[in-house]
Scaffold this motif. Structure first.
Motif, mmCIF file in Angstrom:
data_model
loop_
_atom_site.group_PDB
_atom_site.id
_atom_site.type_symbol
_atom_site.label_atom_id
_atom_site.label_comp_id
_atom_site.label_asym_id
_atom_site.label_seq_id
_atom_site.Cartn_x
_atom_site.Cartn_y
_atom_site.Cartn_z
ATOM 1 N N HIS A 75 0.812 -1.222 0.000
ATOM 2 C CA HIS A 75 0.000 0.000 0.000
ATOM 3 C C HIS A 75 0.843 1.269 0.000
ATOM 4 O O HIS A 75 0.401 2.292 -0.522
ATOM 5 N N ILE A 76 2.018 1.222 0.586
ATOM 6 C CA ILE A 76 2.871 2.413 0.672
ATOM 7 C C ILE A 76 3.953 2.287 -0.391
ATOM 8 O O ILE A 76 4.882 1.500 -0.266
ATOM 9 N N LYS A 77 3.825 3.067 -1.434
ATOM 10 C CA LYS A 77 4.727 2.966 -2.582
ATOM 11 C C LYS A 77 5.715 4.128 -2.669
ATOM 12 O O LYS A 77 6.593 4.130 -3.505
ATOM 13 N N LEU A 111 -0.826 8.606 8.028
ATOM 14 C CA LEU A 111 -0.743 7.457 7.128
ATOM 15 C C LEU A 111 -2.134 6.973 6.723
ATOM 16 O O LEU A 111 -2.370 6.643 5.557
ATOM 17 N N HIS A 112 -3.061 6.937 7.679
ATOM 18 C CA HIS A 112 -4.426 6.509 7.375
ATOM 19 C C HIS A 112 -5.100 7.471 6.393
ATOM 20 O O HIS A 112 -5.875 7.041 5.534
ATOM 21 N N GLN A 164 -3.476 9.318 4.099
ATOM 22 C CA GLN A 164 -2.810 9.179 2.810
ATOM 23 C C GLN A 164 -3.063 7.803 2.183
ATOM 24 O O GLN A 164 -3.146 7.683 0.967
ATOM 25 N N TYR A 165 -3.211 6.789 3.027
ATOM 26 C CA TYR A 165 -3.410 5.413 2.571
ATOM 27 C C TYR A 165 -4.574 4.799 3.352
ATOM 28 O O TYR A 165 -4.364 4.068 4.319
ATOM 29 N N LEU A 167 -4.799 1.220 4.941
ATOM 30 C CA LEU A 167 -4.030 0.856 6.139
ATOM 31 C C LEU A 167 -4.911 0.824 7.383
ATOM 32 O O LEU A 167 -4.604 0.108 8.333
#
Length: 75
Positions: A12-14, A32-33, A35-36, A39
């Motif tokens: 998920h984190i590229k 993070l949640h 942005q993605y 997650l």
């Protein structure tokens, strides 16, 4: 600050994550949640400088390495 994602989290984190530091782990996780969003559905642990953290109020800075660790299984 380096943020490394392992296992399913790395799917998920590229890209490199940029946040202003110092930042608490709970605020980092919230970022993070945002942005993605996927997650938010995955349980994971957080290590700072190779030490697992239970206290999400811990502050991290540019010099720290944060690792996102998926659930482990096996024997």
């Amino acid at each position: 600050m380096k943020v490394k994602a392992f296992g399913v989290l790395s799917d998920h984190i590229k890209e490199e994550i940029e946040v202003e530091t110092p930042i608490s782990l709970d605020k980092l996780i919230n970022a993070l949640h945002e942005q993605y969003p996927a997650l938010a559905k995955i349980d994971f642990q957080v290590a700072v400088n190779k030490v697992l953290q239970k206290d999400m109020s811990v502050l991290v800075s540019d010099e720290d390495e944060v690792a996102l660790l998926p659930p482990f299984s096996g024997g």
